[in-house]
Scaffold this active site. Sequence first.
Site, PDB file in Angstrom:
ATOM      1  N   ARG A 186     129.945 -48.006  79.275  1.00  0.00           N
ATOM      2  CA  ARG A 186     130.180 -46.665  78.722  1.00  0.00           C
ATOM      3  C   ARG A 186     129.562 -45.666  79.681  1.00  0.00           C
ATOM      4  O   ARG A 186     128.439 -45.852  80.157  1.00  0.00           O
ATOM      5  CB  ARG A 186     129.552 -46.532  77.336  1.00  0.00           C
ATOM      6  CG  ARG A 186     129.517 -45.106  76.839  1.00  0.00           C
ATOM      7  CD  ARG A 186     129.059 -45.018  75.405  1.00  0.00           C
ATOM      8  NE  ARG A 186     130.091 -45.489  74.494  1.00  0.00           N
ATOM      9  CZ  ARG A 186     130.039 -45.340  73.176  1.00  0.00           C
ATOM     10  NH1 ARG A 186     129.004 -44.741  72.611  1.00  0.00           N
ATOM     11  NH2 ARG A 186     131.008 -45.782  72.405  1.00  0.00           N
ATOM     12  N   ARG A 199     127.352 -48.740  67.371  1.00  0.00           N
ATOM     13  CA  ARG A 199     128.404 -49.678  66.996  1.00  0.00           C
ATOM     14  C   ARG A 199     129.050 -50.387  68.177  1.00  0.00           C
ATOM     15  O   ARG A 199     129.192 -51.610  68.182  1.00  0.00           O
ATOM     16  CB  ARG A 199     129.539 -48.958  66.240  1.00  0.00           C
ATOM     17  CG  ARG A 199     129.349 -48.851  64.779  1.00  0.00           C
ATOM     18  CD  ARG A 199     130.020 -47.585  64.296  1.00  0.00           C
ATOM     19  NE  ARG A 199     129.263 -46.470  64.827  1.00  0.00           N
ATOM     20  CZ  ARG A 199     128.194 -45.964  64.222  1.00  0.00           C
ATOM     21  NH1 ARG A 199     127.801 -46.436  63.071  1.00  0.00           N
ATOM     22  NH2 ARG A 199     127.515 -44.965  64.767  1.00  0.00           N
ATOM     23  N   THR A 200     129.484 -49.586  69.154  1.00  0.00           N
ATOM     24  CA  THR A 200     130.259 -50.189  70.239  1.00  0.00           C
ATOM     25  C   THR A 200     129.405 -51.208  70.979  1.00  0.00           C
ATOM     26  O   THR A 200     129.819 -52.339  71.225  1.00  0.00           O
ATOM     27  CB  THR A 200     130.772 -49.101  71.196  1.00  0.00           C
ATOM     28  OG1 THR A 200     131.452 -48.125  70.429  1.00  0.00           O
ATOM     29  CG2 THR A 200     131.719 -49.686  72.230  1.00  0.00           C
ATOM     30  N   HIS A 221     138.590 -44.156  74.742  1.00  0.00           N
ATOM     31  CA  HIS A 221     137.748 -45.164  74.102  1.00  0.00           C
ATOM     32  C   HIS A 221     138.708 -46.248  73.603  1.00  0.00           C
ATOM     33  O   HIS A 221     138.937 -46.400  72.397  1.00  0.00           O
ATOM     34  CB  HIS A 221     136.978 -44.530  72.945  1.00  0.00           C
ATOM     35  CG  HIS A 221     135.823 -45.342  72.445  1.00  0.00           C
ATOM     36  ND1 HIS A 221     135.687 -46.687  72.717  1.00  0.00           N
ATOM     37  CD2 HIS A 221     134.756 -44.994  71.685  1.00  0.00           C
ATOM     38  CE1 HIS A 221     134.582 -47.129  72.135  1.00  0.00           C
ATOM     39  NE2 HIS A 221     133.992 -46.114  71.512  1.00  0.00           N
ATOM     40  N   LYS A 273     118.088 -42.882  90.720  1.00  0.00           N
ATOM     41  CA  LYS A 273     117.610 -42.783  92.113  1.00  0.00           C
ATOM     42  C   LYS A 273     118.705 -42.259  93.033  1.00  0.00           C
ATOM     43  O   LYS A 273     118.519 -42.163  94.232  1.00  0.00           O
ATOM     44  CB  LYS A 273     117.161 -44.164  92.612  1.00  0.00           C
ATOM     45  CG  LYS A 273     116.067 -44.808  91.788  1.00  0.00           C
ATOM     46  CD  LYS A 273     115.709 -46.168  92.386  1.00  0.00           C
ATOM     47  CE  LYS A 273     114.732 -46.915  91.498  1.00  0.00           C
ATOM     48  NZ  LYS A 273     114.515 -48.291  91.978  1.00  0.00           N
TER      49      LYS A 273
HETATM   50  C1  NCD Z   1     132.564 -42.644  69.081  1.00  0.00           C
HETATM   51  C2  NCD Z   1     132.365 -42.418  70.568  1.00  0.00           C
HETATM   52  O1  NCD Z   1     131.368 -42.857  71.156  1.00  0.00           O
HETATM   53  O2  NCD Z   1     133.263 -41.812  71.140  1.00  0.00           O
HETATM   54  N1  NCD Z   1     131.653 -43.570  68.544  1.00  0.00           N
HETATM   55  C3  NCD Z   1     131.968 -44.909  68.564  1.00  0.00           C
HETATM   56  O3  NCD Z   1     132.068 -45.525  69.605  1.00  0.00           O
HETATM   57  N2  NCD Z   1     132.227 -45.519  67.391  1.00  0.00           N
HETATM   58  C4  NCD Z   1     132.600 -41.397  68.289  1.00  0.00           C
HETATM   59  C5  NCD Z   1     131.432 -40.459  68.348  1.00  0.00           C
HETATM   60  O4  NCD Z   1     130.420 -40.691  69.023  1.00  0.00           O
HETATM   61  O5  NCD Z   1     131.511 -39.445  67.661  1.00  0.00           O
END
Ligand code: NCD
Length: 300
Positions: A102, A51-52, A130, A81
């Site tokens: 991320r 999703r993100t 997040h 590396k």
């Molecule tokens: C979440 C995350 O990555 O922290 N997912 C997301 O970005 N919607 C929650 C999860 O992975 O459980």
Amino acid sequence: MKHVLRSGQFTRESLEELFKLADDVKLNPKKYADSLDGKIVSVMFFEPSTRTRMSFESAILRLGGKIIVTENAGSNSSATKGETLEDTIRVLSGYCDAIVMRHSRDDAAEVAAKVSSVPILNAGSGKGEHPTQSLLDMYTIREKRGKIDGVKVAILGDLVYGRTIHSLLTLLCLYDNVEVYGLSKEAFALPEKYITMLKEHGIDYKVCKSFDEIPKDVDVLYHTRIQAERFEGDFGKEEYIINKEILNQFSKDTIILHPLPRVNEISDDIDDDPRAMYFKQAHNGIPIRMSLLLQVLNKA
Ligand code: NCD
């Protein structure tokens, strides 16, 4: 330079400004179709995402921007590396106008921002934060209730490693008369530092031992997945599952949110219930992330 690093950087005013922009983006998407014309945004994910990442990419494209991506940065970038995160960002920031990142380190976004010559948007940093998820969570709550003051939220699932929970609680602290209830297995109870943070903002965190102890008129049941990839050992599956029988104990105005992906926390027999808002919530990632990009790239 504007970065999006953590929820704590937002104020009530900056949230309202973001939400108003998101409302407009939702209503008049065409108005923004060329806003990022000529801009290149780098998307660097060192951890899995659906999703993100896809909603950020969709947001960039909907704004007329271009994307450069490292497919699975954890295994395909020069990190394998031995390159430091700092060096990767120093180099990458010369290739683009903003970086969506991320990473498994709790301090990754701050580390990146220190050395970056372009805005960093934190798309999840370890078990810490997040922020963009919590912004779309709050936006979804505001959309349903019209306001956030006075909201009653129950948090469930993995309250230790769930970064979406930590960012959400930080934003809830900005509002008045908020109530927060927690229901989780003991191993995943909310860490003391977040209980203290809530207390400092006048929110008395209430630990519940079962669904029965959550008030039936709670506005939001916010469930999360046990983040099994973040700890050693096996603490088993989620015990507190929201199904039809549980949901029917709650008010007709109680909404169910979940950052997704779900494992077994919410049974799919409630997906068609109007109170199950987790897919709508995921879709709100688009206007929120479009708005954040407009703001950090000074196109708002
Ligand atoms: C979440 C995350 O990555 O922290 N997912 C997301 O970005 N919607 C929650 C999860 O992975 O459980």
